[in-house]
Write a protein that holds these residues in place. Structure first.
Motif, PDB file in Angstrom:
ATOM      1  N   ARG A  87      -4.533  -1.928   0.627  1.00 26.52           N
ATOM      2  CA  ARG A  87      -3.442  -1.349  -0.168  1.00 26.52           C
ATOM      3  C   ARG A  87      -2.225  -1.144   0.736  1.00 26.52           C
ATOM      4  NH1 ARG A  87      -5.212   3.867  -3.219  1.00 26.52           N
ATOM      5  NH2 ARG A  87      -5.578   2.432  -4.961  1.00 26.52           N
ATOM      6  N   ALA A 108      -8.131   1.828 -10.109  1.00 17.88           N
ATOM      7  CA  ALA A 108      -7.098   0.863  -9.727  1.00 17.88           C
ATOM      8  C   ALA A 108      -6.438   0.254 -10.959  1.00 17.88           C
ATOM      9  CB  ALA A 108      -7.713  -0.234  -8.865  1.00 17.88           C
ATOM     10  N   ALA A 152       0.044  -7.501  -2.328  1.00 13.17           N
ATOM     11  CA  ALA A 152      -0.448  -6.147  -2.094  1.00 13.17           C
ATOM     12  C   ALA A 152       0.373  -5.453  -1.013  1.00 13.17           C
ATOM     13  CB  ALA A 152      -1.925  -6.174  -1.711  1.00 13.17           C
ATOM     14  N   ASP A 158      -2.032  -2.866  -6.941  1.00 11.22           N
ATOM     15  CA  ASP A 158      -2.680  -1.673  -6.398  1.00 11.22           C
ATOM     16  C   ASP A 158      -3.631  -2.000  -5.252  1.00 11.22           C
ATOM     17  OD1 ASP A 158      -3.129   1.020  -6.234  1.00 11.22           O
ATOM     18  OD2 ASP A 158      -4.623   1.080  -7.821  1.00 11.22           O
ATOM     19  N   LEU A 159      -4.489  -3.005  -5.433  1.00 15.28           N
ATOM     20  CA  LEU A 159      -5.495  -3.334  -4.432  1.00 15.28           C
ATOM     21  C   LEU A 159      -5.621  -4.841  -4.250  1.00 15.28           C
ATOM     22  CD1 LEU A 159      -8.449  -0.965  -5.472  1.00 15.28           C
ATOM     23  CD2 LEU A 159      -6.955  -0.673  -3.477  1.00 15.28           C
TER      24      LEU A 159
END
Length: 230
Positions: A87, A108, A152, A158-159
């Motif tokens: 992240r 997430a 990312a 988000d992830l």
């Protein structure tokens, strides 16, 4: 003396570049590097590419040895790569337990991963093992190689689910969770000389350099652990 050539997985590109530059500085011999997704390395060599040093998964190496394209006598372990979630955030102590991992994935918004390659396949299998595959399916997005880390790190998702070395090598991206080995996402890489390389003393020097325990600390810093071939 003719330059050396190697082929290695994209997952360990940054590490291989560091080790190769160290070899070049010590031996005064250039090494040309080629990187590919792990499943494509065998096809590349079978298709006619003849690097001196080959780094691939042990099953790919076994196939190349069976084809007479790599040396069985010189087959050695290189490193074990863990899978992680990255992240765009400050460095932190990554989560490591199954309950923590489940909670992170459930919360997430978007999760990207590499569409092709060993890591992406194992990540999807791990989601099945965790019982989350259907629950978060609408938040999973497969991308082309290199894209998950880029988007990312830019904070656009988000992830990113990626091999740990790729996360550590990407500026602005940090690991927030390590997938436990029991989920089957760890990937082993081994190495050998091609049959062409086995005839060259300099290629043996390169293989010995990559095998040297003197480089173990460097591997660890890049998220790679040594292992023993069975």
């Amino acid at each position: 003396m003719t330059a050396l050539r190697l082929i290695a997985p994209l997952a360990v590109r940054a590490l291989v570049e560091v080790l190769t530059k160290r070899f070049e500085a010590g031996h005064g011999l250039p090494v040309f590097m080629n990187f590919a997704l792990a499943p494509d390395i065998g096809e590349t060599v079978i298709g006619g590419d003849a690097p001196d040093l080959i780094i691939a998964t042990p099953d790919v190496m076994a196939a190349l040895i069976a084809e007479g394209l790599a040396s069985g006598d010189l087959h050695r372990p290189f490193g074990r790569v863990s899978f992680a979630l990255g992240r765009s955030c400050e460095m932190c102590d990554p989560l490591r337990t199954i309950p923590e991992l489940r909670e992170l994935l459930r919360n997430a918004r978007e999760i990207v991963y590499t569409a092709d390659g060993t890591g992406g396949e194992r990540f999807l299998a791990a989601l099945d093992e965790l019982g989350l595959a259907e629950e978060i399916a609408d938040r999973l997005q497969p991308l082309a190689p290199g894209e998950p880390a880029r988007v990312a790190a830019a904070g656009k998702v988000d992830l990113a689910a990626l091999p740990l070395p790729l996360i550590l090598a990407t500026e602005g991206l940090n690991p927030v969770a390590l997938l436990p080995a029991g989920l089957g996402t760890d990937v082993d890489f081994s190495m050998s000389l091609s049959t062409r390389g086995a005839e060259r003393d300099a290629a043996h020097d390169l293989l010995n350099h990559f095998s040297s325990k003197d480089n173990d600390a460097t591997l660890k810093r890049h998220g790679v652990a040594r292992f023993e071939l069975k």
